[in-house]
Design a protein around this motif. Structure first.
Motif, PDB file in Angstrom:
ATOM      1  N   THR A   1      -3.549  -1.613   7.122  1.00  0.00           N
ATOM      2  CA  THR A   1      -3.858  -2.264   5.860  1.00  0.00           C
ATOM      3  C   THR A   1      -3.729  -3.768   6.068  1.00  0.00           C
ATOM      4  O   THR A   1      -3.374  -4.219   7.160  1.00  0.00           O
ATOM      5  CB  THR A   1      -2.933  -1.761   4.730  1.00  0.00           C
ATOM      6  OG1 THR A   1      -3.402  -2.299   3.487  1.00  0.00           O
ATOM      7  CG2 THR A   1      -1.490  -2.197   4.943  1.00  0.00           C
TER       8      THR A   1
ATOM      9  N   ASN B   1      -3.071  -2.710  -2.080  1.00  0.00           N
ATOM     10  CA  ASN B   1      -4.253  -2.660  -1.229  1.00  0.00           C
ATOM     11  C   ASN B   1      -4.502  -1.234  -0.758  1.00  0.00           C
ATOM     12  O   ASN B   1      -3.623  -0.387  -0.794  1.00  0.00           O
ATOM     13  CB  ASN B   1      -4.084  -3.584  -0.020  1.00  0.00           C
ATOM     14  CG  ASN B   1      -5.438  -4.001   0.557  1.00  0.00           C
ATOM     15  OD1 ASN B   1      -6.478  -3.613   0.051  1.00  0.00           O
ATOM     16  ND2 ASN B   1      -5.405  -4.777   1.613  1.00  0.00           N
ATOM     17  N   ASP B   2      -5.729  -1.012  -0.311  1.00  0.00           N
ATOM     18  CA  ASP B   2      -6.076   0.282   0.261  1.00  0.00           C
ATOM     19  C   ASP B   2      -5.695   0.275   1.739  1.00  0.00           C
ATOM     20  O   ASP B   2      -5.243  -0.740   2.275  1.00  0.00           O
ATOM     21  CB  ASP B   2      -7.578   0.532   0.087  1.00  0.00           C
ATOM     22  CG  ASP B   2      -7.914   2.024   0.135  1.00  0.00           C
ATOM     23  OD1 ASP B   2      -6.991   2.840   0.340  1.00  0.00           O
ATOM     24  OD2 ASP B   2      -9.100   2.363  -0.038  1.00  0.00           O
ATOM     25  N   PHE B   3      -5.869   1.410   2.392  1.00  0.00           N
ATOM     26  CA  PHE B   3      -5.592   1.517   3.823  1.00  0.00           C
ATOM     27  C   PHE B   3      -6.730   2.285   4.460  1.00  0.00           C
ATOM     28  O   PHE B   3      -7.514   2.944   3.761  1.00  0.00           O
ATOM     29  CB  PHE B   3      -4.260   2.243   4.066  1.00  0.00           C
ATOM     30  CG  PHE B   3      -4.273   3.669   3.580  1.00  0.00           C
ATOM     31  CD1 PHE B   3      -4.636   4.708   4.425  1.00  0.00           C
ATOM     32  CD2 PHE B   3      -3.943   3.968   2.261  1.00  0.00           C
ATOM     33  CE1 PHE B   3      -4.676   6.019   3.967  1.00  0.00           C
ATOM     34  CE2 PHE B   3      -3.977   5.279   1.796  1.00  0.00           C
ATOM     35  CZ  PHE B   3      -4.343   6.307   2.660  1.00  0.00           C
TER      36      PHE B   3
ATOM     37  N   THR C   1       0.849  -1.192   0.000  1.00  0.00           N
ATOM     38  CA  THR C   1       0.000   0.000   0.000  1.00  0.00           C
ATOM     39  C   THR C   1       0.878   1.233   0.000  1.00  0.00           C
ATOM     40  O   THR C   1       2.030   1.187   0.432  1.00  0.00           O
ATOM     41  CB  THR C   1      -0.958   0.018   1.214  1.00  0.00           C
ATOM     42  OG1 THR C   1      -1.975   0.987   0.994  1.00  0.00           O
ATOM     43  CG2 THR C   1      -0.253   0.355   2.514  1.00  0.00           C
TER      44      THR C   1
ATOM     45  N   SER D   1      -3.857  -7.679  10.804  1.00  0.00           N
ATOM     46  CA  SER D   1      -3.536  -6.580   9.895  1.00  0.00           C
ATOM     47  C   SER D   1      -2.141  -6.031  10.194  1.00  0.00           C
ATOM     48  O   SER D   1      -1.488  -6.445  11.147  1.00  0.00           O
ATOM     49  CB  SER D   1      -4.572  -5.463  10.020  1.00  0.00           C
ATOM     50  OG  SER D   1      -4.468  -4.851  11.286  1.00  0.00           O
TER      51      SER D   1
END
Length: 476
Positions: free
Chosen positions: A414, A423-425, A357, A391
């Motif tokens: 994330t 990936n998003d956060f 991310t 996570s």
């Protein structure tokens, strides 16, 4: 990703700037204690409700807050005590490791003027670090210490003495043990300035800009190794203790290991230049012995880098080719962005590991934030905060807001994606009233089994502002 809310439980306040937060069980003790290393050179721990001093090496730390003789940095510094790691068998053998900037080693720096790469001037893109014995900023050391049976720590030997070109990018939380290999992992930055002027991070012979494993079980029988900048300057017995696992590092707040069935996912954060802060994850890698890198260099052949992880710096800043920002004279609301190192971006484009991310210094999205600098990355395996279980949590020094003081740091998280894609956060909302005090989030730590998270906060950016630090536990 779910919005997560947490509370901050104060553990200790009025300490100096906390750089490392770790737990360990002292020999003969029965419980884990929280150890805090401060940038100025103290290691304190919390024992039965009170603060105790484990070690104080303040006289051995370089004078902080100044750089070249007679030049002040306004109290801001990235040197000092930046690494502390306890041997996995610390309870039995009392061994621990320190990384710090050494008193009395102040030099004039590697460049006489501020570095600014200019794509229209090829000379600026091909600088060499010459006269290293005289043109450097300071010396960092990595040492092995032992807690003696009388309870007093004593230095046993020096593992590395590193000459650093600039005052910044020395890493923070820079020493950690790998549960996979049992080796000491040193995460250090590219040597500093901005834009890695000498491209040390991509050069296989340069120690700067790498993640290195040190086999501390091997005795080199060299108590005080010479001061070096390159692998090929090291004595052979020291070369034989070292392997390189990552290159292309700009600056890095440690490495975190997360057990996943029968393997470990490694997380490392790379601090950004102008655009983005990035977190990388990898499970499989093939460390390259330093002796092998040196052999390849001597024979002028490219070593097999198939298993070496490359974060892409200085050609890439996370997901972007490294760029220079200039304001557009015709339209002050827009910035022109020029790729700084086009050729290097192309060369490293295939070899580099894409980040898990990235977050940005400016982010217009309502539920995101503009960051300043990544200061901690830790896997969380606890169940107390269910939405965070499994996570990876990270901290940013200060939310980049136009609104001004008081400053607030940021917590976010994330997760690893099974398809390996970006990936998003999501921001973690921390419920704590700092009132009118600024709160820079300067460090992040966990306990031994990664079920608890600790946050280091300082109310000033200046290491010379004493007793402005606090440590919190992040709780539901």
């Amino acid at each position: 990703m779910k919005k997560v809310k947490v509370n901050l439980l104060p553990i200790v306040n009025k300490i100096n700037l906390p750089t490392v937060l770790k737990t360990a069980i002292l020999p003969g003790d029965s419980m884990e204690r929280l150890f805090i290393a401060t940038q100025v050179g103290e290691i304190i721990y919390i024992g039965n409700g009170s603060l105790r001093t484990f070690l104080d090496i303040r006289p051995q730390i370089i004078k902080l807050g100044t750089s070249e003789p007679g030049v002040s940095r306004g109290g801001y510094d990235e040197r000092g005590l930046v690494g502390l790691a306890f041997h996995p068998q610390f309870y039995y053998n009392g061994l621990f490791y320190l990384h710090y900037s050494v008193a009395g080693t102040q030099g004039p720096g590697a460049l006489s003027k501020h570095f600014n790469p200019n794509p229209c001037d090829p000379e600026t893109l091909n600088l060499r670090w010459t006269n290293r014995e005289t043109q450097y900023d300071h010396i960092d050391t990595v040492e092995e210490w032992i807690l003696q049976s009388n309870g007093r720590p004593q230095k046993r030997r020096t593992l590395l003495n590193l000459r650093r070109p600039f005052f910044n990018h020395n890493g923070v939380n820079s020493l950690n043990f790998s549960p996979e290999t049992g080796k000491l992992v040193l995460t250090t930055g590219d040597g500093g300035a901005g834009y890695d002027p000498f491209n040390l991070s991509q050069d296989n012979m340069e120690i700067a800009g790498k993640i290195i494993e040190i086999d501390v079980a091997k005795d080199t029988f060299i108590l005080n190794p010479p001061v070096v900048t390159r692998f090929d300057e090291l004595a052979v017995p020291i070369q034989q203790t070292l392997t390189v696992i990552v290159k292309g590092v700009r600056n890095i707040p440690g490495i975190s290991f997360q057990r996943f069935y029968n393997q470990y996912i490694k997380y490392v954060g790379n601090v950004g230049q102008d655009f983005a802060e990035s977190i990388f994850s990898f499970a499989h890698y093939k460390p390259i012995p330093v002796t092998q890198l040196i052999q390849a260099s001597l024979r002028n052949i490219e070593p097999d880098q198939g298993g070496l992880i490359n974060l892409g710096w200085r050609g890439w800043e996370g997901v972007f080719p490294t760029s220079i920002i200039r304001s557009c004279s015709g339209n002050p609301t827009i910035d022109e962005k020029t790729i700084a190192y086009y050729n290097e971006a192309v060369t490293t484009s295939v070899r580099r590991l894409p980040p898990l991310t990235s977050y940005y210094h400016k982010d217009p999205r309502p539920d995101k934030f503009g960051g300043t600098a990544l200061t901690g990355v830790q896997a969380y395996m606890g169940n107390a905060i269910p939405n965070l279980t499994g996570s990876v949590v990270f901290t940013d020094l200060a939310r980049n807001e136009e609104s001004g003081p008081p400053v607030r740091g940021v917590l976010a998280y994330t997760r690893v994606r099974t398809d390996g894609k970006l990936n998003d956060f999501s921001v973690i909302e921390a419920d704590y009233n700092f009132e009118s005090q600024s709160a820079y989030y300067v460090s992040l730590g966990t306990n031994l089994d990664q079920t608890r998270l600790y946050l280091g906060v300082n109310s000033s950016m200046k290491v010379t502002d004493f007793n402005q630090g606090s440590v919190f536990e992040i709780v539901p």
